[in-house]
Design an enzyme around this catalytic site. Structure first.
Site, PDB file in Angstrom:
ATOM      1  N   HIS B   6      48.142  32.989  35.763  1.00  0.00           N
ATOM      2  CA  HIS B   6      47.972  33.366  37.166  1.00  0.00           C
ATOM      3  C   HIS B   6      48.678  34.680  37.469  1.00  0.00           C
ATOM      4  O   HIS B   6      49.816  34.701  37.923  1.00  0.00           O
ATOM      5  CB  HIS B   6      48.524  32.233  38.047  1.00  0.00           C
ATOM      6  N   ARG B  71      43.885  41.248  43.239  1.00  0.00           N
ATOM      7  CA  ARG B  71      44.866  40.760  44.205  1.00  0.00           C
ATOM      8  C   ARG B  71      44.213  39.766  45.173  1.00  0.00           C
ATOM      9  O   ARG B  71      43.222  40.097  45.839  1.00  0.00           O
ATOM     10  CB  ARG B  71      45.406  41.965  44.983  1.00  0.00           C
ATOM     11  N   HIS B 178      41.433  29.617  44.983  1.00  0.00           N
ATOM     12  CA  HIS B 178      42.408  30.551  45.567  1.00  0.00           C
ATOM     13  C   HIS B 178      41.845  31.170  46.836  1.00  0.00           C
ATOM     14  O   HIS B 178      40.875  31.916  46.790  1.00  0.00           O
ATOM     15  CB  HIS B 178      42.772  31.640  44.556  1.00  0.00           C
ATOM     16  N   TYR B 194      47.751  29.487  51.629  1.00  0.00           N
ATOM     17  CA  TYR B 194      47.611  29.258  50.189  1.00  0.00           C
ATOM     18  C   TYR B 194      47.902  27.796  49.846  1.00  0.00           C
ATOM     19  O   TYR B 194      47.131  27.129  49.150  1.00  0.00           O
ATOM     20  CB  TYR B 194      48.586  30.147  49.400  1.00  0.00           C
ATOM     21  N   HIS B 223      49.742  27.344  42.639  1.00  0.00           N
ATOM     22  CA  HIS B 223      50.918  27.058  43.464  1.00  0.00           C
ATOM     23  C   HIS B 223      51.321  25.596  43.289  1.00  0.00           C
ATOM     24  O   HIS B 223      51.552  24.875  44.270  1.00  0.00           O
ATOM     25  CB  HIS B 223      50.643  27.396  44.938  1.00  0.00           C
ATOM     26  N   GLU B 284      52.452  33.971  38.945  1.00  0.00           N
ATOM     27  CA  GLU B 284      51.940  34.820  40.030  1.00  0.00           C
ATOM     28  C   GLU B 284      52.975  35.903  40.344  1.00  0.00           C
ATOM     29  O   GLU B 284      53.311  36.154  41.509  1.00  0.00           O
ATOM     30  CB  GLU B 284      51.585  33.997  41.283  1.00  0.00           C
TER      31      GLU B 284
END
Lengths: 341, 341
Positions: B6, B71, B178, B194, B223, B284
Site C-alpha cells: 500500500h 495518490r 480505497h 477512509y 487501514h 501507506e
C-alpha cells in the site's frame, strides 16, 4: 455497584411499533394518522417486557443499574417532519420514564430528542426540559446524522448545535452520540452506520475546538468509540498534523467511550489504549448483537465478562463500572445519593 | 523480502497538481482546459521525488518493494464527469508506471480507475486493460464511493459492479477498496472517510453473498480493515444473526487486511484477531500520518516496527511481509519470478 450506561428499550410491547407504523402511514395519508391516546400500554405489560428481558439479564450478569433510553434504531429521525419526531420522541421518552418508576432501583431514564433533518436544533429543547425536569433524565442521545445515513447536518462542532449544548451544560448532563437506522443502502445500521458515526464524530472533535467554547460539555461515544481506539496512533498523528494539542488535552477532558465491544481482544485494546477515567461500562444488551458466541458459550454483549478478564486492577474496574459514570452523569450521582438517604 | 502492498505517489512533482487545478477550472470554463501534452514531467524529476522520499524511507525501514498507485486523496472521482476522470486516471497511472520502470526493483504499479458517480462501471475497463496489459499493474484501487462522502453508489455487492469484477477475476488481480477525498464536511478524509469506508464495505460483504458469485474475487481492505478487527465480536455476531456462515467461511477466503494501523496495540489486536493468512504488510508511507510519534521517536507510519515487536513467529512474519502478498497478487509473484530468472 455496576452501572450500565447504555441500555435501550428494545423490548417494548408490540403495540408501540404498531402505533409507529400507523403514524408513518399517516404522513402520506393524514386520515390514517393515529391519536397518541390510541396507544395504550399497561404497567403490567411494561413490567413483563422488562422483567423477562433486561432485568433478567442484569441479574444474571451482575449489573445493578441501567441508564435507559428509547430504542436507538427506532428513533428514525429521518421519517416525517419535526411534528412526527416530536410526537414519537414524547411517546418513547414517556415509556422509558414509566419503566424507571416501575423499577426505580434498576433503571434511570435518558432521553431521545425530537430531531428532524434541516430543522433548528432549538426545537428539541422543550422535550429535553420535560425529560430532565419531570422525568429525571440524566442524559440525552444526540443523533449527529438525523438524515439516517446521508449526513446532511453540519458537523457537531458547528454553531448549529450550540443552543442545545448550552442547555446540556446548564443541566450538567452528557450527550451520548448515537445515530439511528440507516436508510442509505450502503450502510448496515448496526454493522456500519453506528460504528462509522462514532468514528466520524470523534474526528470532528479532533478537527474542531468545540471544548474551547464549551469546556463543560461532555460526550459519550458508544460502541467502544467506533474505530478510534484501534487507530489511536492515527488520531494522535492527525492531531499533531492539525496543530492541535495532544488528544488527552484536546478532547479527553470531555469525551468518554463505552465498553460495547463484543470480544475479549477488543476490550483489552480499549482498556490498554484509553485512560481508565474515560471508559464507562456498558453492554447495549438485547441490542445489535443478541446471540451467543459459539466460541465462548456466552452472549456477545455480556461485556462484563471481558472486563473481568482484563488485567485491570480492582480500583480501575470500579472506575469503569461506577465511579466514572457518577462523574460523567452528575444527575445520576445525585439521584443515587438521594436514594441512599 | 518485504513487500509493502500500500503505497501511493503522494510526492509527485508539483506540476501534476497544477495541471489538475487547471483541469478542474476547465470544467466550468472550457477555454481554460489544459491539454494533456502541457503536463511535462521529466524522468529526473520523477527520480528525485522518489529517491528523496519513498525510496529513502524504504531503505531506512527495510522494505524491499512497494505496490505503487496514484495518490488516493487526489483521485477525487466526484470532480467533473467521466471524461475528466478518464483523462486524470490516465495521467496518474502513467506516472506510477514510469516510476516502476525507473526503479524496477522497488516499485510495481497498481492502477486507479476512472470512476465517476452514476456512470456505468464498464467505462473503467479500457483503462484497467491498459494498466494491466501495458503497464504491468498487479492490482487496482476500487472506490466504493465515487461521490466523495455522499455514498450514492450501490453497495459493492450490487450487480452494478459485476462487469468490473469479471475482469478482475479474468486478470486474477485483487482490488484494494480505497475511497478518495471527502467533500462531505462531516467526514474528515483520512480520519473518518477512509476508515468508515473500510468498515462499511466489510459489512456489505457480510450482508451479501458476493463471493458465491465470484469465488475467485479478492478484496484488500486497507487501514487495518477500518473498525472491523476491533469489533470482530460484533461482526461474528452479526453474521450469525444474518444466518450467514462463519466469517472465516463467508468472507476470509476473499478478504485481506493491510497493516496500516499506526500504533503497537492496534497491530497487536489485528494480528491476534485476524488469521495471519489474511494480513498483508503495508505502511501507506508519506500518507495520512507523516509525523513522528513523540512517545516513540519513530514515524507513526513505520509499521514494520510494530510487526517486529509482536509475538508472531518468524514464519508468520514472513507470511505477512511477503508470502501472502505473492498469493493475493499472483501477477506480482510472476513478475518477481521473472526477475529472478
Amino acid at each position: 455497584m455496576i452501572i450500565d450506561i447504555h441500555g435501550h428499550y428494545t423490548t417494548a410491547p408490540k403495540a408501540l411499533e404498531t402505533w409507529r407504523q400507523r403514524q408513518i402511514a399517516g404522513i402520506k395519508a393524514p386520515a390514517l394518522k393515529p391519536y397518541v391516546s390510541e396507544l395504550v400500554i399497561s404497567d403490567d405489560e411494561l413490567r413483563e417486557t422488562i422483567e423477562n428481558n433486561q432485568l433478567k439479564l442484569m441479574r444474571e450478569r451482575g449489573s445493578d443499574l441501567t441508564i435507559f433510553s428509547p430504542r436507538a434504531s427506532f428513533m428514525a429521525h429521518h421519517i416525517g417532519d419535526f411534528e412526527v419526531s416530536a410526537t414519537w420522541a414524547s411517546i418513547c421518552n414517556e415509556l422509558c420514564y414509566r419503566v424507571s418508576t416501575l423499577f426505580p432501583d434498576y433503571f434511570v431514564p435518558a432521553a431521545m430528542l425530537p430531531q428532524s433533518p434541516g430543522v433548528a436544533v432549538e426545537t428539541c429543547i422543550p422535550e429535553l426540559v420535560k425529560c430532565v425536569a419531570q422525568y429525571g433524565a440524566v442524559a440525552v442521545n444526540l443523533n449527529p446524522d438525523p438524515s439516517g445515513g446521508h449526513w446532511t447536518s453540519p458537523p457537531l462542532t458547528d454553531p448549529y448545535w450550540y443552543p442545545l449544548y448550552e442547555r446540556l451544560v446548564d443541566y450538567d448532563i452528557p450527550a451520548m452520540i448515537h445515530v439511528s437506522t440507516s436508510c442509505n443502502p450502503c450502510f448496515h445500521t448496526t454493522g456500519a452506520h453506528y460504528i462509522n458515526a462514532d468514528t466520524t464524530v470523534f474526528m470532528q472533535l479532533v478537527q474542531g475546538n468545540l471544548f474551547k467554547d464549551f469546556p463543560k460539555l461532555r460526550f459519550v461515544i458508544p460502541h467502544g468509540g467506533g474505530a478510534v481506539p484501534y487507530h489511536w496512533g492515527r488520531y494522535r498523528g492527525l492531531a499533531l498534523a492539525l496543530d492541535k494539542p495532544s488528544l488527552t488535552e484536546h478532547v479527553l477532558g470531555n469525551v468518554f467511550f463505552d465498553t460495547c465491544v463484543y470480544h475479549q481482544p477488543g476490550i483489552e485494546l480499549l482498556t490498554k489504549v484509553i485512560p481508565t477515567e474515560n471508559i464507562l461500562f456498558a453492554s447495549e444488551m438485547i441490542g445489535a448483537v443478541r446471540g451467543i458466541d459459539p466460541d465462548t458459550g456466552h452472549h456477545f454483549d455480556d461485556t462484563r465478562r471481558y472486563i473481568e478478564a482484563t488485567p485491570l486492577t480492582a480500583t480501575q474496574k470500579q472506575q469503569i463500572y461506577s465511579d466514572n459514570a457518577r462523574r460523567v452523569y452528575p444527575r445520576l450521582a445525585r439521584a443515587l445519593e438521594k436514594k441512599r438517604r
